[in-house]
Motif scaffolding. Structure first.
Motif, mmCIF file in Angstrom:
data_model
loop_
_atom_site.group_PDB
_atom_site.id
_atom_site.type_symbol
_atom_site.label_atom_id
_atom_site.label_comp_id
_atom_site.label_asym_id
_atom_site.label_seq_id
_atom_site.Cartn_x
_atom_site.Cartn_y
_atom_site.Cartn_z
ATOM 1 N N TRP A 157 0.827 -1.202 0.000
ATOM 2 C CA TRP A 157 0.000 0.000 0.000
ATOM 3 C C TRP A 157 0.862 1.252 0.000
ATOM 4 O O TRP A 157 0.558 2.240 -0.658
ATOM 5 N N VAL A 158 1.956 1.217 0.770
ATOM 6 C CA VAL A 158 2.835 2.374 0.879
ATOM 7 C C VAL A 158 4.181 2.013 0.269
ATOM 8 O O VAL A 158 4.850 1.089 0.743
ATOM 9 N N ASN A 159 4.576 2.709 -0.784
ATOM 10 C CA ASN A 159 5.863 2.476 -1.432
ATOM 11 C C ASN A 159 6.891 3.488 -0.941
ATOM 12 O O ASN A 159 6.577 4.391 -0.169
ATOM 13 N N ASN A 160 8.112 3.346 -1.421
ATOM 14 C CA ASN A 160 9.125 4.323 -1.055
ATOM 15 C C ASN A 160 8.964 5.588 -1.887
ATOM 16 O O ASN A 160 8.128 5.675 -2.785
ATOM 17 N N ARG A 161 9.786 6.584 -1.611
ATOM 18 C CA ARG A 161 9.640 7.886 -2.272
ATOM 19 C C ARG A 161 9.909 7.800 -3.774
ATOM 20 O O ARG A 161 9.254 8.469 -4.561
ATOM 21 N N LEU A 162 10.878 6.974 -4.153
ATOM 22 C CA LEU A 162 11.220 6.869 -5.569
ATOM 23 C C LEU A 162 10.067 6.277 -6.370
ATOM 24 O O LEU A 162 9.718 6.772 -7.456
ATOM 25 N N LEU A 163 9.450 5.213 -5.848
ATOM 26 C CA LEU A 163 8.320 4.607 -6.541
ATOM 27 C C LEU A 163 7.129 5.557 -6.585
ATOM 28 O O LEU A 163 6.415 5.644 -7.589
ATOM 29 N N THR A 164 6.919 6.312 -5.502
ATOM 30 C CA THR A 164 5.819 7.265 -5.474
ATOM 31 C C THR A 164 6.035 8.364 -6.508
ATOM 32 O O THR A 164 5.109 8.753 -7.237
ATOM 33 N N LEU A 165 7.283 8.868 -6.604
ATOM 34 C CA LEU A 165 7.593 9.900 -7.580
ATOM 35 C C LEU A 165 7.441 9.370 -9.004
ATOM 36 O O LEU A 165 6.910 10.060 -9.888
ATOM 37 N N GLN A 166 7.895 8.148 -9.226
ATOM 38 C CA GLN A 166 7.771 7.551 -10.559
ATOM 39 C C GLN A 166 6.304 7.387 -10.949
ATOM 40 O O GLN A 166 5.906 7.719 -12.082
ATOM 41 N N SER A 167 5.484 6.892 -10.036
ATOM 42 C CA SER A 167 4.065 6.699 -10.333
ATOM 43 C C SER A 167 3.374 8.038 -10.578
ATOM 44 O O SER A 167 2.534 8.156 -11.486
ATOM 45 N N TRP A 168 3.729 9.055 -9.788
ATOM 46 C CA TRP A 168 3.115 10.376 -9.979
ATOM 47 C C TRP A 168 3.482 10.947 -11.344
ATOM 48 O O TRP A 168 2.620 11.494 -12.040
ATOM 49 N N PHE A 169 4.737 10.799 -11.738
ATOM 50 C CA PHE A 169 5.181 11.321 -13.037
ATOM 51 C C PHE A 169 4.455 10.624 -14.174
ATOM 52 O O PHE A 169 3.963 11.272 -15.108
ATOM 53 N N ILE A 170 4.368 9.296 -14.119
ATOM 54 C CA ILE A 170 3.715 8.547 -15.195
ATOM 55 C C ILE A 170 2.234 8.912 -15.277
ATOM 56 O O ILE A 170 1.678 9.116 -16.371
ATOM 57 N N ASN A 171 1.567 9.028 -14.126
ATOM 58 C CA ASN A 171 0.141 9.351 -14.133
ATOM 59 C C ASN A 171 -0.114 10.751 -14.681
ATOM 60 O O ASN A 171 -1.029 10.953 -15.493
ATOM 61 N N ARG A 172 0.690 11.730 -14.254
ATOM 62 C CA ARG A 172 0.481 13.094 -14.735
ATOM 63 C C ARG A 172 0.780 13.216 -16.226
ATOM 64 O O ARG A 172 0.060 13.878 -16.959
ATOM 65 N N PHE A 173 1.857 12.581 -16.652
ATOM 66 C CA PHE A 173 2.214 12.642 -18.069
ATOM 67 C C PHE A 173 1.131 11.996 -18.925
ATOM 68 O O PHE A 173 0.705 12.563 -19.952
ATOM 69 N N THR A 174 0.665 10.816 -18.523
ATOM 70 C CA THR A 174 -0.361 10.114 -19.293
ATOM 71 C C THR A 174 -1.660 10.911 -19.324
ATOM 72 O O THR A 174 -2.334 10.992 -20.359
ATOM 73 N N TYR A 175 -2.013 11.522 -18.191
ATOM 74 C CA TYR A 175 -3.245 12.320 -18.133
ATOM 75 C C TYR A 175 -3.172 13.510 -19.090
ATOM 76 O O TYR A 175 -4.114 13.769 -19.850
ATOM 77 N N GLN A 176 -2.058 14.239 -19.065
ATOM 78 C CA GLN A 176 -1.916 15.407 -19.931
ATOM 79 C C GLN A 176 -1.855 15.011 -21.406
ATOM 80 O O GLN A 176 -2.380 15.718 -22.274
ATOM 81 N N LEU A 177 -1.221 13.871 -21.694
ATOM 82 C CA LEU A 177 -1.041 13.456 -23.086
ATOM 83 C C LEU A 177 -2.361 13.015 -23.719
ATOM 84 O O LEU A 177 -2.629 13.320 -24.886
ATOM 85 N N PHE A 178 -3.205 12.314 -22.937
ATOM 86 C CA PHE A 178 -4.423 11.734 -23.500
ATOM 87 C C PHE A 178 -5.667 12.548 -23.192
ATOM 88 O O PHE A 178 -6.770 12.099 -23.482
ATOM 89 N N LEU A 179 -5.510 13.727 -22.620
ATOM 90 C CA LEU A 179 -6.663 14.565 -22.309
ATOM 91 C C LEU A 179 -7.455 14.951 -23.559
ATOM 92 O O LEU A 179 -8.692 14.873 -23.556
ATOM 93 N N PRO A 180 -6.795 15.366 -24.671
ATOM 94 C CA PRO A 180 -7.583 15.739 -25.863
ATOM 95 C C PRO A 180 -7.946 14.571 -26.779
ATOM 96 O O PRO A 180 -8.598 14.777 -27.801
#
Length: 227
Positions: free
Chosen positions: A38-61
């Motif tokens: 449930w709780v990952n380390n900081r590196l995994l959290t940062l990686q997941s946040w980056f991938i989610n934000r990038f994917t959201y912005q890329l596929f929004l339109p």
């Protein structure tokens, strides 16, 4: 002396064995593997946040039909950034400076977007070849021009990535060579050259990330036209 500047762009070979496959595989070993916790380390959290934000912005339109491409485009983005960034380290090889590799990535993905458009909505896909309201006399000329521009897209993708990274690496090597040559002759000028080299390296870090983003962004725009 001039030819030695381009040795860094030669595909690595050891004992007659090409190491291109190894250069493409090793970056994946550097990525942290997500776990079931449930709780990952900081590196995994940062990686997941980056991938989610990038994917959201890329596929929004993009329509829902194109969201199936989220995994492959996000993976391609991370892969290209990793190759470009690792290539800035000393004594390393940058696979994305090879036009053959970039074209091998660009052509199949571009062709897939075109095939999707022709299969799902052929009228809309072919409509891009002829702008609305075109005079009758210009119709054959415009169709030829738009067809050529369509087939130039993958070439532009591959050449843009190759040219930007190759030019940056050459500039870094040229300025570094100048700094070493000037060090015993004019230490002050050599220091200024080294400062310029540091600034150029920071610029190349930005270019490495931006070019990977532009590559994937243009692919998403081609997908958006055909979905």
């Amino acid at each position: 002396m001039t030819l030695s500047f381009f040795d860094q762009f030669m595909s690595p070979v050891y004992l007659g064995i090409p190491l291109m496959a190894l250069a493409l595989t090793l970056p994946w070993l550097l990525f942290p593997t997500p776990s079931a916790r449930w709780v990952n380390n900081r590196l995994l959290t940062l990686q997941s946040w980056f991938i989610n934000r990038f994917t959201y912005q890329l596929f929004l339109p993009i329509n829902l039909g194109g969201h199936k491409w989220a995994t492959i485009l996000a993976s391609l983005m991370i892969f290209l950034i990793s190759l470009n960034m690792l290539g800035l380290l000393p004594y390393t090889f940058t696979p994305t400076t090879q036009l053959s590799l970039n074209m091998g990535i660009a052509v199949p993905l571009w062709l897939a977007t075109v095939i999707i458009g022709m299969r799902n909505q052929p009228t809309h896909a072919l409509g891009h070849l002829l702008p609305e309201g075109t005079p009758t006399l210009l119709i054959p000329v415009l169709i030829i021009i738009e067809t050529i521009s369509l087939f130039i897209r993958p070439l532009a993708l591959g050449v843009r990535l190759t040219a930007n990274l190759t030019a940056g690496h050459l500039l870094i090597q040229l300025i570094a060579t100048a700094a070493f040559v000037l060090l015993p002759l004019m230490p002050t000028v050599a220091g200024l050259t080294a400062a310029l080299l540091f600034l150029l390296t920071l610029l190349e870090v930005a270019v490495a990330m931006i070019q990977a983003y532009v590559f994937v962004l243009l692919l998403s725009l081609y997908l958006q036209e055909n979905v």
